[in-house]
Design an enzyme around this catalytic site. Structure first.
Site, PDB file in Angstrom:
ATOM      1  N   ARG A  15       0.847  -1.202   0.000  1.00 62.16           N
ATOM      2  CA  ARG A  15       0.000   0.000   0.000  1.00 62.16           C
ATOM      3  C   ARG A  15       0.883   1.252   0.000  1.00 62.16           C
ATOM      4  O   ARG A  15       1.098   1.871  -1.023  1.00 62.16           O
ATOM      5  CB  ARG A  15      -0.935  -0.043   1.227  1.00 62.16           C
ATOM      6  CG  ARG A  15      -2.193   0.781   1.108  1.00 62.16           C
ATOM      7  CD  ARG A  15      -2.110   2.165   1.683  1.00 62.16           C
ATOM      8  NE  ARG A  15      -1.521   2.222   3.015  1.00 62.16           N
ATOM      9  CZ  ARG A  15      -1.104   3.334   3.575  1.00 62.16           C
ATOM     10  NH1 ARG A  15      -1.230   4.491   2.935  1.00 62.16           N
ATOM     11  NH2 ARG A  15      -0.546   3.336   4.764  1.00 62.16           N
ATOM     12  N   HIS A  81     -16.291   9.546   6.479  1.00 59.12           N
ATOM     13  CA  HIS A  81     -16.316  10.954   6.062  1.00 59.12           C
ATOM     14  C   HIS A  81     -17.212  11.730   7.026  1.00 59.12           C
ATOM     15  O   HIS A  81     -18.205  11.177   7.529  1.00 59.12           O
ATOM     16  CB  HIS A  81     -16.860  11.049   4.633  1.00 59.12           C
ATOM     17  CG  HIS A  81     -16.632  12.381   4.009  1.00 59.12           C
ATOM     18  ND1 HIS A  81     -17.530  13.422   4.163  1.00 59.12           N
ATOM     19  CD2 HIS A  81     -15.602  12.849   3.259  1.00 59.12           C
ATOM     20  CE1 HIS A  81     -17.067  14.487   3.518  1.00 59.12           C
ATOM     21  NE2 HIS A  81     -15.890  14.159   2.958  1.00 59.12           N
ATOM     22  N   HIS A 209       8.339   7.672   8.366  1.00 60.14           N
ATOM     23  CA  HIS A 209       8.830   7.913   7.003  1.00 60.14           C
ATOM     24  C   HIS A 209      10.242   8.485   7.078  1.00 60.14           C
ATOM     25  O   HIS A 209      10.673   8.984   8.113  1.00 60.14           O
ATOM     26  CB  HIS A 209       7.881   8.861   6.259  1.00 60.14           C
ATOM     27  CG  HIS A 209       6.672   8.147   5.718  1.00 60.14           C
ATOM     28  ND1 HIS A 209       6.522   7.822   4.407  1.00 60.14           N
ATOM     29  CD2 HIS A 209       5.565   7.676   6.353  1.00 60.14           C
ATOM     30  CE1 HIS A 209       5.371   7.191   4.228  1.00 60.14           C
ATOM     31  NE2 HIS A 209       4.766   7.082   5.403  1.00 60.14           N
ATOM     32  N   HIS A 304      41.844  -3.925   5.292  1.00 63.59           N
ATOM     33  CA  HIS A 304      40.586  -4.519   5.742  1.00 63.59           C
ATOM     34  C   HIS A 304      40.556  -6.015   5.419  1.00 63.59           C
ATOM     35  O   HIS A 304      40.150  -6.823   6.232  1.00 63.59           O
ATOM     36  CB  HIS A 304      39.398  -3.837   5.053  1.00 63.59           C
ATOM     37  CG  HIS A 304      39.119  -2.468   5.574  1.00 63.59           C
ATOM     38  ND1 HIS A 304      37.858  -2.029   5.892  1.00 63.59           N
ATOM     39  CD2 HIS A 304      39.946  -1.427   5.844  1.00 63.59           C
ATOM     40  CE1 HIS A 304      37.927  -0.779   6.330  1.00 63.59           C
ATOM     41  NE2 HIS A 304      39.175  -0.400   6.298  1.00 63.59           N
TER      42      HIS A 304
HETATM   43 ZN   LIG Z   1       2.863   6.119   5.680  1.00 61.29          ZN
END
Ligand SMILES: [Zn+2]
Length: 536
Positions: A15, A81, A209, A304
């Site tokens: 989504r 709504h 986010h 390394h």
């Molecule tokens: Zn979101």
């Protein structure tokens, strides 16, 4: 439910993830991804917003008929709504028609958004939350309430933001989730607020986010403060800078915070899941992605690699196998003897005692200076090591090539290539056409060799990249050509460098074919025998 040690993973890839730029998934794609997530034991899979588009309605129709072993499928939608009653709200009706065990309701918790975006009153918004949650609970749904813009809402009007959470919980919501919808908050805000709310809301989740580059950090801060559910997406796909990346969050929780998510066994499938989702979404997985990226355990500096050879812990924060990734050692002009020795061991079929490592290293450094780069061309590197061994015999000898590109009077472009090759003293001269000069050359090489080595037919050229190395020299600049080839079993990359793009392509094509014959063909010896007999 949350026992302090268990953190439930809620995937929003299907989504929120599809709202990312360039991410597009068909219904089939979504079903395939959901099945993988279920296999790995993700607790929730958000399938989509059935009230918003037909594709998501179709996903839920198909999901109904499938068996989910580990995951609960969740339908996502908003509270009713303000103009509708909950019974008559089409969005709420669509959520119920999805027939999922779980419904995730998003509601406003920022006063500014209620008045500006929704255009209703603060009081009415609370009623919308209460009635929507209660209505779905009466219909035996598990309800997760996503408090949109919670952190921004709390900063603006803490009393109201909290009232929204309490309203959802009191109406029966099983989980309330704190959302950093705009991604503008830092861990220094997320952590103390989560700590403050945790005791009052034992079933608390986090949804962040990545707009400040701290989506993962914010989620982990919330987990450390006691949330029992984390929402995010695979590879961090999502609106703008994306959602918090579950491929970082899950291993960090399991390996660093020592809490359970999908379990240590499933964790080993994470890298392959990341690649599966990126391939399905037709996105390139960034190499430097933590945990699952191709470079996450790649070592280049000589110092390394020398350390890694003694003990991987010197330059790795944990064993890559835990997430299904693997260690890689890169050979470049920064390399030392250790990198080469490591590669020889990794390739397996070469003997270090056979090789003059000192002159090999000098040769590699010279080639790198000329523009070669072996990090992305391990096929050519392996051939180079092979050539430095004792008594190596090349399976064939190329005598030369010619490429013609012609445009006829109708404007159509035609490419034709001819190659001359010698196999065990037999000369073969072939011509082939192609969609472009490189395609024609590739076809001509294979056509010339297939008679001697039928396995060549399995080789497909799957990727071709050209990079100009010194743009300041204009057309006299060198180009580097990288070719990726594949047969039914594996893929390999080869490289060519030249001021002439056709010569660079030619070198990369020859290496690709040689690689197939020398390293990717178990039937090679048998084929060689046949060739000897058919020499006349
Ligand atoms: Zn979101």
């Amino acid at each position: 439910m949350s026992d302090g040690k268990q953190v439930l993973i809620y995937d929003c890839t299907l989504r929120d993830g599809t709202q990312g730029e360039n991410v597009s998934l068909s219904v089939d794609d979504k079903i395939h991804i959901a099945e993988k997530l279920d296999d790995l034991g993700f607790h929730y899979i958000e399938g989509g917003w059935p009230g918003s588009n037909q594709k998501d309605v179709e996903f839920f129709d198909r999901a109904k008929g499938l068996t989910w072993k580990n995951s609960k499928i969740a339908a996502f939608g908003s509270t009713r709504h303000y103009k509708n009653t909950v019974e008559e709200d089409p969005n709420i009706a669509a959520l119920l028609e999805a027939e999922t065990p779980t419904i995730t309701l998003v509601g406003k918790s920022w006063d500014f958004h209620v008045e500006k975006a929704l255009g209703t009153t603060l009081e009415e918004n609370l009623k919308m939350v209460k009635e929507s949650v209660a209505y779905l609970k009466e219909r035996d749904k598990e309800v997760i309430f996503d408090a949109e813009h919670f952190f921004d809402g709390y900063a603006a009007n803490p009393k109201y933001a909290k009232a929204v959470l309490r309203t959802a919980r009191d109406a029966g919501a099983d989980w309330v989730v704190l959302c950093d919808t705009n991604g503008g908050n830092l861990p220094s805000t997320v952590a103390p607020l989560t700590r403050q709310l945790s005791p009052e809301f034992p079933h608390l989740g986090i949804h962040t986010h990545n707009d400040c580059g701290v989506g993962v950090a914010n989620s982990l801060a919330a987990v450390e403060e006691g949330v029992g559910m984390v929402q995010g997406t695979i590879n961090g796909y999502g609106e703008r800078c994306g959602n918090a990346n579950l491929c970082s969050i899950i291993p960090a929780i399991e390996l660093k915070l020592e809490k359970n998510t999908i379990g240590k066994e499933s964790l080993k499938g994470l890298t392959s899941l990341a690649y599966f989702v990126s391939e399905t979404a037709n996105m390139v997985l960034p190499n430097n992605l933590p945990f699952v990226g191709k470079s996450a355990f790649a070592h280049k500096g000589g110092l390394h690699v020398s350390g890694i050879n003694k003990d991987p812990k010197t330059y790795e924060h944990f064993d890559p196998a835990a997430v299904g990734n693997s260690r890689r050692v890169l050979v470049s002009d920064l390399s030392g003897r250790s990198n080469l020795l490591y590669k020889i061991r990794e390739f397996g079929d070469l003997d270090a005692d056979d090789l003059d490592l000192k002159s090999l290293l000098e040769h590699i450094k010279q080639l790198e200076y000329e523009g070669y780069q072996f990090e992305g061309a391990e096929g050519t590197l392996k051939l180079l090591l092979h050539r430095f061994g004792k008594d190596r015999v090349e399976p064939f000898d190329f005598k030369g090539f010619r490429v013609l590109v012609e445009q006829d009077h109708s404007g159509q472009c035609v490419s034709e290539a001819s190659v001359k090759v010698s196999v065990g003293g037999v000369i073969e001269h072939t011509v082939a056409n192609g969609d472009g000069p490189v395609h024609a050359l590739d076809r001509a090489v294979k056509k010339a060799l297939v008679r001697f080595f039928p396995e060549i037919e399995e080789v497909r050229l799957v990727d071709y990249k050209v990079r100009v190395l010194d743009a300041r020299r204009g057309t006299a600049a060198k180009v580097r050509v990288l070719i990726e080839s594949r047969d039914g079993h594996q893929s390999w990359t080869t490289i060519g460098v030249s001021p002439n793009v056709m010569e660079a392509s030619w070198n990369a094509i020859i290496d690709s074919v040689l690689y197939k014959l020398l390293f990717a063909s178990p039937r090679r010896n048998q084929k060689t025998d046949t060739r000897e007999k058919t020499k006349v």
